[in-house]
Write a protein that holds these residues in place. Sequence first.
Motif, PDB file in Angstrom:
ATOM      1  N   ARG A 167      32.602  40.577  48.679  1.00 54.93           N
ATOM      2  CA  ARG A 167      31.423  41.037  49.430  1.00 54.93           C
ATOM      3  C   ARG A 167      30.730  42.187  48.701  1.00 54.93           C
ATOM      4  NH1 ARG A 167      32.255  43.392  55.410  1.00 54.93           N
ATOM      5  NH2 ARG A 167      33.425  44.888  54.161  1.00 54.93           N
ATOM      6  N   ALA A 168      31.506  43.088  48.098  1.00 53.74           N
ATOM      7  CA  ALA A 168      30.913  44.193  47.339  1.00 53.74           C
ATOM      8  C   ALA A 168      30.196  43.686  46.091  1.00 53.74           C
ATOM      9  CB  ALA A 168      31.995  45.200  46.960  1.00 53.74           C
ATOM     10  N   LEU A 169      30.718  42.623  45.482  1.00 53.33           N
ATOM     11  CA  LEU A 169      30.114  42.076  44.265  1.00 53.33           C
ATOM     12  C   LEU A 169      28.888  41.216  44.549  1.00 53.33           C
ATOM     13  CD1 LEU A 169      33.278  40.962  42.249  1.00 53.33           C
ATOM     14  CD2 LEU A 169      31.817  42.930  41.775  1.00 53.33           C
ATOM     15  N   ALA A 170      28.658  40.869  45.797  1.00 50.30           N
ATOM     16  CA  ALA A 170      27.593  39.931  46.147  1.00 50.30           C
ATOM     17  C   ALA A 170      26.214  40.402  45.694  1.00 50.30           C
ATOM     18  CB  ALA A 170      27.591  39.687  47.661  1.00 50.30           C
ATOM     19  N   VAL A 171      25.988  41.714  45.681  1.00 49.57           N
ATOM     20  CA  VAL A 171      24.676  42.243  45.290  1.00 49.57           C
ATOM     21  C   VAL A 171      24.643  42.637  43.814  1.00 49.57           C
ATOM     22  CG1 VAL A 171      24.121  43.034  47.605  1.00 49.57           C
ATOM     23  CG2 VAL A 171      25.340  44.568  46.060  1.00 49.57           C
ATOM     24  N   ARG A 172      25.717  42.335  43.089  1.00 47.69           N
ATOM     25  CA  ARG A 172      25.827  42.656  41.658  1.00 47.69           C
ATOM     26  C   ARG A 172      25.563  44.143  41.392  1.00 47.69           C
ATOM     27  NH1 ARG A 172      29.119  38.855  40.348  1.00 47.69           N
ATOM     28  NH2 ARG A 172      28.339  36.773  40.814  1.00 47.69           N
ATOM     29  N   PRO A 173      26.415  45.019  41.945  1.00 42.74           N
ATOM     30  CA  PRO A 173      26.203  46.464  41.770  1.00 42.74           C
ATOM     31  C   PRO A 173      26.579  46.918  40.366  1.00 42.74           C
ATOM     32  CG  PRO A 173      28.271  46.078  42.891  1.00 42.74           C
ATOM     33  CD  PRO A 173      27.628  44.729  42.717  1.00 42.74           C
ATOM     34  N   GLU A 174      26.198  48.152  40.060  1.00 42.57           N
ATOM     35  CA  GLU A 174      26.579  48.774  38.789  1.00 42.57           C
ATOM     36  C   GLU A 174      27.803  49.668  38.950  1.00 42.57           C
ATOM     37  OE1 GLU A 174      22.400  49.358  36.461  1.00 42.57           O
ATOM     38  OE2 GLU A 174      22.752  50.694  38.160  1.00 42.57           O
ATOM     39  N   LEU A 175      28.024  50.152  40.168  1.00 43.45           N
ATOM     40  CA  LEU A 175      29.118  51.082  40.439  1.00 43.45           C
ATOM     41  C   LEU A 175      29.888  50.638  41.675  1.00 43.45           C
ATOM     42  CD1 LEU A 175      30.688  53.770  40.133  1.00 43.45           C
ATOM     43  CD2 LEU A 175      28.830  54.892  41.390  1.00 43.45           C
ATOM     44  N   LEU A 176      31.210  50.549  41.540  1.00 40.75           N
ATOM     45  CA  LEU A 176      32.088  50.260  42.663  1.00 40.75           C
ATOM     46  C   LEU A 176      32.847  51.529  43.043  1.00 40.75           C
ATOM     47  CD1 LEU A 176      33.726  46.788  41.869  1.00 40.75           C
ATOM     48  CD2 LEU A 176      31.997  47.289  43.604  1.00 40.75           C
ATOM     49  N   LEU A 200      37.309  42.175  36.600  1.00 39.11           N
ATOM     50  CA  LEU A 200      35.927  42.233  37.061  1.00 39.11           C
ATOM     51  C   LEU A 200      35.149  43.353  36.377  1.00 39.11           C
ATOM     52  CD1 LEU A 200      36.502  41.648  40.895  1.00 39.11           C
ATOM     53  CD2 LEU A 200      35.565  40.019  39.238  1.00 39.11           C
ATOM     54  N   LEU A 201      35.809  44.463  36.100  1.00 37.62           N
ATOM     55  CA  LEU A 201      35.140  45.569  35.411  1.00 37.62           C
ATOM     56  C   LEU A 201      34.665  45.136  34.030  1.00 37.62           C
ATOM     57  CD1 LEU A 201      37.429  48.638  36.298  1.00 37.62           C
ATOM     58  CD2 LEU A 201      35.229  48.031  37.306  1.00 37.62           C
ATOM     59  N   LYS A 202      35.501  44.376  33.335  1.00 41.68           N
ATOM     60  CA  LYS A 202      35.137  43.913  31.999  1.00 41.68           C
ATOM     61  C   LYS A 202      34.070  42.826  32.049  1.00 41.68           C
ATOM     62  CE  LYS A 202      39.655  44.959  29.951  1.00 41.68           C
ATOM     63  NZ  LYS A 202      40.864  44.393  29.293  1.00 41.68           N
ATOM     64  N   GLU A 203      34.229  41.862  32.945  1.00 45.51           N
ATOM     65  CA  GLU A 203      33.299  40.735  33.011  1.00 45.51           C
ATOM     66  C   GLU A 203      31.893  41.164  33.420  1.00 45.51           C
ATOM     67  OE1 GLU A 203      34.954  37.842  35.619  1.00 45.51           O
ATOM     68  OE2 GLU A 203      36.423  37.108  34.148  1.00 45.51           O
ATOM     69  N   HIS A 204      31.807  42.092  34.376  1.00 50.58           N
ATOM     70  CA  HIS A 204      30.500  42.504  34.900  1.00 50.58           C
ATOM     71  C   HIS A 204      30.042  43.859  34.350  1.00 50.58           C
ATOM     72  CE1 HIS A 204      30.446  39.198  37.804  1.00 50.58           C
ATOM     73  NE2 HIS A 204      31.720  39.469  38.048  1.00 50.58           N
ATOM     74  N   GLU A 205      30.833  44.465  33.457  1.00 51.71           N
ATOM     75  CA  GLU A 205      30.489  45.767  32.853  1.00 51.71           C
ATOM     76  C   GLU A 205      30.197  46.800  33.946  1.00 51.71           C
ATOM     77  OE1 GLU A 205      27.300  45.065  30.163  1.00 51.71           O
ATOM     78  OE2 GLU A 205      28.554  44.023  28.699  1.00 51.71           O
ATOM     79  N   LEU A 206      31.122  46.894  34.890  1.00 50.65           N
ATOM     80  CA  LEU A 206      30.962  47.795  36.022  1.00 50.65           C
ATOM     81  C   LEU A 206      31.549  49.168  35.733  1.00 50.65           C
ATOM     82  CD1 LEU A 206      32.063  45.353  38.865  1.00 50.65           C
ATOM     83  CD2 LEU A 206      29.731  46.074  38.390  1.00 50.65           C
ATOM     84  N   SER A 207      31.024  50.155  36.434  1.00 53.43           N
ATOM     85  CA  SER A 207      31.650  51.478  36.484  1.00 53.43           C
ATOM     86  C   SER A 207      32.470  51.547  37.769  1.00 53.43           C
ATOM     87  CB  SER A 207      30.593  52.579  36.462  1.00 53.43           C
ATOM     88  OG  SER A 207      29.819  52.512  35.285  1.00 53.43           O
ATOM     89  N   LEU A 208      33.488  52.413  37.777  1.00 52.07           N
ATOM     90  CA  LEU A 208      34.410  52.448  38.915  1.00 52.07           C
ATOM     91  C   LEU A 208      34.789  53.870  39.272  1.00 52.07           C
ATOM     92  CD1 LEU A 208      36.443  50.954  40.872  1.00 52.07           C
ATOM     93  CD2 LEU A 208      38.113  51.153  39.018  1.00 52.07           C
TER      94      LEU A 208
END
Length: 316
Positions: A167-176, A200-208
């Motif tokens: 659900r958090a990834l649904a909007v394709r955020p930059e920061l989790l 998921l951090l690697k695949e979507h290049e997310l910050s955490l």
Amino acid sequence: MSHLLSVDALSFSYGFQKRKFFKNVVGNPALVDVSFELAEGESLGIVGESGSGKSTLARLLLRLLQPNQGQILYRSQDAFSKAYKRRDYAKCVQLIFQDPLSSLNPRRTVLQTLMEVLVFHQKSAPKKNIQAQAINLLSEVGLNESSSAHYPHELSGGQRQRLAIARALAVRPELLVADEVVSALDVSVQAQIIQLIQTLLKEHELSLIFISHDLAVVQQLTSTTLVMFQGRIVEILPSEKLDQARHPYTQSLLKAIPVLDPRQRRTHSMCLDREVSLSGCPFLSRCNISSTRCQDDIPPLINIGKNQKIACWNAE
């Protein structure tokens, strides 16, 4: 790397009331002068005991609370400015709750839960496309399509947490922002969720920003650790160098990590059950290296080495 998030002198008190003609009501301080920066693609761990201000900080980062002082800059823009609409900010920063069962609607199935978010942010998209995106999200977090018709109470704890991540990834955020997301799970399930987050951090290049009381998990999942005590930052250091922590509070947290081998167990050198000091250094009443200066002045957060900061007069 450019800074994705900058927190500058952030302070918040529960019960704070700002008055126009009379003196402000201070209330109970939860955060005091908190400052840090997060680069794009970086993972930051925030640790501390209960009541240290971790969850309050998360609520402020999500704009669920308004700070009394200081500011939060997202991509160099004030996160609380009128130009930053709530919906636009939600597309950038998303929260993963500690207890997914209480945060999920018990009357909606797994598929309906995901489609609700997608429809809200993609009002003009066809329903078939929305449903396909929801099924794809389930696959990303390791849930079968057959689980799409289930309700939250019909899922296991690990499956509910996977749904919350989807659900958090649904909007394709930059920061989790993950608030104690594995604390209520079994050890084996914890490892699976941690591995999922890393993927998921690697695949979507997310910050955490990963909030936890478990230093072992933080060390495994993040690159930098921020240690909080009574609403203040007492130490910031690379997660891989936690064993080189200099602040007595961080050292006490490390000694509290369970060790299976009795020959490697460490004993506590200070009591963690004493009351917090009301003047001077907040950690004064628990500290075993305190001096006279600690009774009068609150130590500032200063640099003591590469990528390491500490708030202690006697850390040397």
